[in-house]
Write a protein that holds these residues in place. Structure first.
Motif, PDB file in Angstrom:
ATOM      1  N   SER A   7       9.703 -12.134 -95.675  1.00 18.53           N
ATOM      2  CA  SER A   7       8.979 -11.688 -96.561  1.00 18.53           C
ATOM      3  C   SER A   7       8.213 -11.226 -96.672  1.00 18.53           C
ATOM      4  N   GLY A   8       7.852 -10.462 -97.723  1.00 21.57           N
ATOM      5  CA  GLY A   8       6.011  -9.190 -98.391  1.00 21.57           C
ATOM      6  C   GLY A   8       6.895  -7.870 -98.216  1.00 21.57           C
ATOM      7  N   GLY A   9       8.167  -7.432 -97.937  1.00 20.09           N
ATOM      8  CA  GLY A   9       8.435  -6.789 -98.191  1.00 20.09           C
ATOM      9  C   GLY A   9       8.049  -5.807 -99.974  1.00 20.09           C
ATOM     10  N   GLY A  10       8.227  -4.319 -99.944  1.00 18.09           N
ATOM     11  CA  GLY A  10       8.232  -3.334-100.660  1.00 18.09           C
ATOM     12  C   GLY A  10       7.645  -2.093-100.664  1.00 18.09           C
ATOM     13  N   LEU A  11       7.666  -2.182-101.661  1.00 17.15           N
ATOM     14  CA  LEU A  11       7.056  -0.786-101.968  1.00 17.15           C
ATOM     15  C   LEU A  11       5.563  -0.452-102.441  1.00 17.15           C
ATOM     16  N   VAL A  12       5.011   0.673-102.004  1.00 21.31           N
ATOM     17  CA  VAL A  12       4.049   0.783-101.344  1.00 21.31           C
ATOM     18  C   VAL A  12       3.286   2.241-101.249  1.00 21.31           C
ATOM     19  N   GLN A  13       2.301   2.776-101.898  1.00 19.25           N
ATOM     20  CA  GLN A  13       1.702   3.997-101.565  1.00 19.25           C
ATOM     21  C   GLN A  13       1.606   4.956-100.220  1.00 19.25           C
ATOM     22  N   ALA A  14       1.170   5.804 -99.956  1.00 19.52           N
ATOM     23  CA  ALA A  14       1.280   6.330 -98.600  1.00 19.52           C
ATOM     24  C   ALA A  14      -0.312   5.714 -98.088  1.00 19.52           C
ATOM     25  N   GLY A  15      -0.512   5.308 -97.195  1.00 22.59           N
ATOM     26  CA  GLY A  15      -2.409   4.317 -97.329  1.00 22.59           C
ATOM     27  C   GLY A  15      -2.535   3.693 -97.468  1.00 22.59           C
ATOM     28  N   GLY A  16      -1.119   2.363 -98.199  1.00 20.01           N
ATOM     29  CA  GLY A  16      -1.767   0.986 -98.477  1.00 20.01           C
ATOM     30  C   GLY A  16      -1.326   0.065 -97.235  1.00 20.01           C
TER      31      GLY A  16
END
Length: 122
Positions: A7-16
């Motif tokens: 769990s814990g995946g997702g969409l994140v911006q670069a640098g996040g």
């Protein structure tokens, strides 16, 4: 037999940052080496990080070294992957695995989770 659920995946911006978790069933979690692997579209699965049964030996792929931290909590039957300074090239399905042997050797791993998608937007 060990069952693994990420769990814990997702969409994140670069640098996040993201923190992945892998919960294991069974009473023998503390005896297994645990690893994180990833597979991007059109690419082979690659080793990301591994940790031995006690947490005293840790290994990272060069591509994530310095940006990621693997850890485990044997009381909670869980292994974690903290990923910082994420890049677009980190986009992949991340899977955890359990096995007996050296934590950086892919052949060590017998049990695999289904994976969680990590997408890094640039």
């Amino acid at each position: 037999q060990v069952q693994l659920v990420e769990s814990g995946g997702g969409l994140v911006q670069a640098g996040g940052s993201l923190r992945l978790s892998c919960a294991a069933s069974g009473r023998t979690f503390s005896s297994y080496a645990m690893g994180w692997f990833r597979q991007a579209p059109g690419k082979e699965r690659e080793f990301v990080a591994g940790i031995n049964y006690s947490g005293t030996s840790i290994y990272y792929a060069n591509s994530v070294k310095g940006r990621s931290t693997i850890s485990r909590d044997n009381a909670k039957n869980t292994v974690y992957l903290q990923m910082n300074s994420l890049k677009a090239e980190d986009t992949a399905v991340y899977s955890c695995a359990a096995g007996s042997g050296t934590a950086y050797v892919t052949a060590t791993y017998t049990y695999w989770g289904q994976g969680t998608q990590v997408t890094v937007s640039s």
